[in-house]
Design a protein around this motif. Structure first.
Motif, short mmCIF file in Angstrom:
data_model
loop_
_atom_site.label_atom_id
_atom_site.label_comp_id
_atom_site.label_asym_id
_atom_site.label_seq_id
_atom_site.Cartn_x
_atom_site.Cartn_y
_atom_site.Cartn_z
N SER A 91 40.65 47.15 53.23
CA SER A 91 40.49 47.13 52.03
C SER A 91 40.97 47.67 50.93
CB SER A 91 38.85 47.67 51.59
OG SER A 91 39.12 49.16 51.53
N LYS A 95 41.16 42.02 48.35
CA LYS A 95 39.99 42.64 47.93
C LYS A 95 38.39 42.10 48.18
CE LYS A 95 41.88 43.44 42.27
NZ LYS A 95 42.41 42.47 41.42
N TYR A 96 38.84 41.00 49.09
CA TYR A 96 38.11 40.64 50.05
C TYR A 96 36.94 41.39 50.71
CZ TYR A 96 35.80 36.74 52.78
OH TYR A 96 34.89 35.98 53.54
N ASP A 98 35.70 44.24 50.41
CA ASP A 98 35.01 44.80 49.06
C ASP A 98 33.02 45.53 49.84
OD1 ASP A 98 33.32 42.84 49.68
OD2 ASP A 98 32.87 41.50 47.78
#
Length: 255
Positions: A91, A95-96, A98
């Protein structure tokens, strides 16, 4: 509904705390019901003994199912903590991934507070382990000097996964997949304690109840901490929480 944490004199953005009262109530009530079931099974005894002796021949023969249970018992919590650490590391770049960073503090508090409460309650209730009560009648493949109820493995494995399962949104298929995997692992740890003869069924049921009851109090404690810090400090603090999870992995593998 979201409740912003109160901003103190320090500059920075307050951390947004979600209104989770419904989750707290559901967990507490579910946990209390499971504890009641566990205590009834303990006093009734027949169901506990039936399940305990059902797996005895499998333990003696050391079937593949027993071997798998042994693996879950020894490695399940370490693997779960490892999944969380890997997620945190990834992470930092993508950014996926999240999931809220506050989740890591909830996880550590849930594991720590529920685990400690369960271990203390063991000593108060002082129920002998199956290997003690039926020393000459069963083979127990996991030995421990601590009392039986609630099961420590059940309490801690469920406490470890509850924050992610209940608090991380299902908006992504990735999160759904992780929830399924860690739920299977935690369930495997719980079942393994019965299969290995380390615990009665009621011990494990009470352990799950212990984790559920402990979550609201753990989150209250974590929220007290989160109200004193700002959003800007979360990335650094999450690394500290990640280090604690790595430490837990080594503890799980050693014990």
């Amino acid at each position: 509904m979201k409740i912003p944490a109160k901003k103190d004199k320090n500059d920075g953005t307050p951390i947004v705390l979600h209104d989770t009262k419904k989750i707290w109530v559901a967990c507490f009530v579910s946990g209390a019901v499971l504890w009641l079931i566990g205590l009834v099974f303990w006093k009734q005894a027949q169901i506990d003994e039936l399940v305990l002796f059902y797996f005895n021949d499998a333990r003696i023969s050391y079937t593949p199912f027993v071997a798998l249970s042994k693996w879950f018992s020894s490695n399940g919590m370490a693997i779960t903590a490892g999944i969380f650490v890997v997620y945190l590391l990834i992470s930092q770049k993508y950014k996926y991934f999240d999931a809220p960073l506050t989740y890591y503090l909830y996880t550590i508090c849930s594991f720590g507070l529920s685990g400690i409460a369960g271990d203390l309650l063991k000593e108060v209730l002082s129920r002998p382990r199956p290997a003690v009560t039926f020393a000459n009648q069963i083979l127990a493949l996991s030995q421990s000097a601590t009392p039986a109820i609630p099961s420590g493995h059940a309490t801690k494995s469920i406490a470890l996964v509850l924050p992610f399962i209940l608090l991380v949104p299902n908006s992504k298929n990735l999160h759904k997949a992780i929830k399924i995997v860690i739920a299977v692992i935690a369930s495997g740890v719980c079942v393994s304690r019965i299969v290995l003869g380390a615990h009665y069924l009621s011990d494990v049921i009470a352990g799950i109840g212990m984790a559920l009851i402990g979550l609201p109090f753990s989150m209250m404690f974590a929220n007290m901490i989160l109200r004193k810090i700002t959003q800007e400090k979360l990335p650094i603090l999450s690394k500290v929480w990640g280090m604690l999870l790595i430490f837990l992995i080594f503890v799980f593998l050693i014990l």
